[in-house]
Motif scaffolding. Sequence first.
Motif, PDB file in Angstrom:
ATOM      1  N   ALA A   1       1.037   6.535  -6.949  1.00 38.15           N
ATOM      2  CA  ALA A   1      -0.036   7.483  -7.279  1.00 38.15           C
ATOM      3  C   ALA A   1       0.471   8.921  -7.235  1.00 38.15           C
ATOM      4  CB  ALA A   1      -1.212   7.305  -6.315  1.00 38.15           C
ATOM      5  N   GLU A   2       1.518   9.161  -6.467  1.00 37.44           N
ATOM      6  CA  GLU A   2       2.121  10.498  -6.380  1.00 37.44           C
ATOM      7  C   GLU A   2       3.283  10.666  -7.354  1.00 37.44           C
ATOM      8  OE1 GLU A   2       1.200  13.233  -5.031  1.00 37.44           O
ATOM      9  OE2 GLU A   2      -0.601  12.315  -4.180  1.00 37.44           O
TER      10      GLU A   2
ATOM     11  N   CYS B   1      -4.862  -2.438  -5.151  1.00 36.93           N
ATOM     12  CA  CYS B   1      -4.194  -1.130  -5.051  1.00 36.93           C
ATOM     13  C   CYS B   1      -3.087  -0.940  -6.085  1.00 36.93           C
ATOM     14  CB  CYS B   1      -3.635  -0.933  -3.644  1.00 36.93           C
ATOM     15  SG  CYS B   1      -4.915  -0.971  -2.391  1.00 36.93           S
TER      16      CYS B   1
ATOM     17  N   PRO C   1      -5.570  -0.201 -10.362  1.00 39.84           N
ATOM     18  CA  PRO C   1      -5.260   1.144 -10.875  1.00 39.84           C
ATOM     19  C   PRO C   1      -4.113   1.167 -11.877  1.00 39.84           C
ATOM     20  CG  PRO C   1      -4.609   0.966  -8.567  1.00 39.84           C
ATOM     21  CD  PRO C   1      -5.236  -0.346  -8.930  1.00 39.84           C
TER      22      PRO C   1
ATOM     23  N   ASN D   1       0.818  -1.216   0.000  1.00 38.33           N
ATOM     24  CA  ASN D   1       0.000   0.000   0.000  1.00 38.33           C
ATOM     25  C   ASN D   1       0.852   1.266   0.000  1.00 38.33           C
ATOM     26  OD1 ASN D   1      -2.441  -1.215  -0.311  1.00 38.33           O
ATOM     27  ND2 ASN D   1      -3.028  -1.146   1.842  1.00 38.33           N
ATOM     28  N   VAL D   2       1.997   1.234   0.655  1.00 39.61           N
ATOM     29  CA  VAL D   2       2.910   2.387   0.569  1.00 39.61           C
ATOM     30  C   VAL D   2       3.392   2.553  -0.865  1.00 39.61           C
ATOM     31  CG1 VAL D   2       5.210   3.219   1.184  1.00 39.61           C
ATOM     32  CG2 VAL D   2       3.705   2.405   2.940  1.00 39.61           C
TER      33      VAL D   2
ATOM     34  N   ALA E   1       1.890   1.627  -3.543  1.00 39.02           N
ATOM     35  CA  ALA E   1       0.766   2.098  -4.362  1.00 39.02           C
ATOM     36  C   ALA E   1       0.552   3.599  -4.172  1.00 39.02           C
ATOM     37  CB  ALA E   1      -0.503   1.334  -3.984  1.00 39.02           C
ATOM     38  N   GLY E   2       0.542   4.042  -2.913  1.00 40.60           N
ATOM     39  CA  GLY E   2       0.335   5.473  -2.633  1.00 40.60           C
ATOM     40  C   GLY E   2       1.444   6.322  -3.221  1.00 40.60           C
ATOM     41  N   MET E   3       2.675   5.823  -3.147  1.00 41.81           N
ATOM     42  CA  MET E   3       3.798   6.585  -3.715  1.00 41.81           C
ATOM     43  C   MET E   3       3.718   6.616  -5.238  1.00 41.81           C
ATOM     44  SD  MET E   3       7.048   5.915  -1.285  1.00 41.81           S
ATOM     45  CE  MET E   3       7.899   7.329  -1.970  1.00 41.81           C
TER      46      MET E   3
ATOM     47  N   TRP F   1       5.926   8.575  -7.969  1.00 41.42           N
ATOM     48  CA  TRP F   1       7.190   7.882  -7.714  1.00 41.42           C
ATOM     49  C   TRP F   1       7.204   6.548  -8.452  1.00 41.42           C
ATOM     50  CZ3 TRP F   1      11.031  10.553  -5.460  1.00 41.42           C
ATOM     51  CH2 TRP F   1      10.663  11.730  -4.799  1.00 41.42           C
TER      52      TRP F   1
ATOM     53  N   LEU G   1      -0.789   0.758 -11.625  1.00 42.90           N
ATOM     54  CA  LEU G   1       0.298   1.658 -11.208  1.00 42.90           C
ATOM     55  C   LEU G   1       1.663   1.008 -11.461  1.00 42.90           C
ATOM     56  CD1 LEU G   1      -1.260   2.958  -7.877  1.00 42.90           C
ATOM     57  CD2 LEU G   1      -0.828   4.296  -9.960  1.00 42.90           C
TER      58      LEU G   1
END
Lengths: 305, 296
Positions: free
Chosen positions: A61-62, A86, A90, A54-55, A57-59, A64, A92
């Motif tokens: 999305a930003e 995640c 998406p 999840n980290v 994925a979140g990164m 990275w 990613l």
Amino acid sequence: MRKAFSDSLMKEAENNPQVTFMTGDLGFQVFDEFSEKFGARYINVGVAEAQLINVAAGMAAEGWRPVAYSIASFATARPFEQIRYCVSYPNLPVTLVGAGRGFTYSTSGVSHHALDDIGLMSLLPNMTVVIPGDPTEIEELFPQVMRCSGPAYFTVGRFGEPRYQAEEPSVLGKARLLKSGQKIAIMSTGEITHEVLKSVNLLHSENIIPMVYQMHTIKPLDTVTLDNLADQVRAMLVVEEHFPNGGLWAAVTQWNAIRDKPIRLQRVGPPDSFILGNLNREDVRKKIGCDAHSIAITCRLLWNQ
Amino acid sequence: MMKTDCPVSPQSISSLSIQCLERKTRRLRATCVQMAHDGGEGHLNGALSCMDLLVALFYRWMKNYPDNPKHENRDRFIFSKGHACTAYYAILADRGFIPMNWLAQYAKNNSPLPSHPCLHALPVLDWSSGSLGHGLGVATGMSYGLKLSGNPSRVVTLLSDGECNEGSTWEGAMFAAAQQLENLLVVVDYNRIQSVGRTDVLNGFTSFEEKFKAFGWGAKTIDGHHLPEINDALNEFPFESGKPSALIAKTTAGRGVSFMEDQVLWHYRVPSGDDVKQALEELGEAPLYFREGNPS
């Protein structure tokens, strides 16, 4: 292979300032150089595989370009839903790295055997699945995987594996010819390819000379090369260190099933059962009939039919 | 029936009075009830319980840009309790992120507003949701990524109390504290009702505030239906220097509709026409979108 991986990762991070690396508390000293050089671009999330994904994925999305690392069995099965929901859904650009797949950690027990990782990752839409067999393939394929616009699963072995000779460079999505031959083709993926090459050496004195292909990319499967080969050989032998469901055998039989003239296929690989007994990798392969000697026997049968 | 005459435009929202915002929450709740009826999909308990929180976030605290939804300076938002998305969609429409008439399409065939929010169907979103327990973890990744690039934007995720059952929520909580993610806000909609049971029973009557504090967060518990209290709490963000913040908002499931309040039955029950009529009367406001037969 792990050294080849950490060196390849360093190069990627030097060339692309968006590359970040996160580990689920594994790789002692392997990534010290990365962490010293790139500071906060290195993250140890702890023994928390769901969070690892999840980290990442979140990164991603930003903006990275995360590389998430754990032991293959823990990197894939434990956070499967995080990877599916995640990362894959998406679409990613996260590269998930599984260390020590197959029987690499044989004596650590079933918890550490990764015989379902290729199946789990191949199930997911958008996912590219790459299983290098030697340090050269790590070095050649990792930069190509890092150019993927979506997610990928990439595996690395341990330290000190030898490099094998090949007749072609490694190209993502393309079967790699290691040895030319005739009549039959052996297809394998990952480190079991070393056993395949040993078996071919055993057969050489009998003038049995099969073609050897390393299918480092399981998804997308190189059906173009398979189609060409099917016109040239009488049988294919699939050698894999994976359960019979979901791995290279499954992918090749799916390809074969819809051909007008299906080609004869044989498999050498583990059965659909947990491997007990605490044997080292060499002895496990012998016990379940996946060592060079067993591969040679099947090869000889196919050759003489 | 009382009419809403509050102006809505990106320039004027900061000047909306509390009374105006409170009226807005009733109108948005009426919209959720109507959407659940029209779409044949519900989860009204959790939609109605979080409405005041969403209004405080989207009309006061968060930086957002309806005309440029992916503006890099926006505060990121993850609506982690995806099943309750009638509330989220109603807010997105009211704030001008999506056309108002889309609300009538909620949960219908081929709709941009599926019954769980999807980034592919609705690209204005920061994240999809539907599977519980991912919001906090992904938010920590966004927070870390923003910090690393020197972007001062904040990340907010609204969690249901039920998804705090998920272990992944606490893996994220550990990480956020370890990495000192001061730019991260978690809001827990503590409405005390889950799909088939009561939150307090399932978590052994333990305190969310104490749990988050034990994990190294700044945490506060507030009345999640009292807008001034929500606003005051948000204005104290970050609650503690160098720590992520958790706002535990005590709410009532099905808030605003007497026969839904605090009833497990209404976790996913779809309201009948008569239910809608009574609910709209109690809320004293009409839904945002026009539908034949709506009181207007």
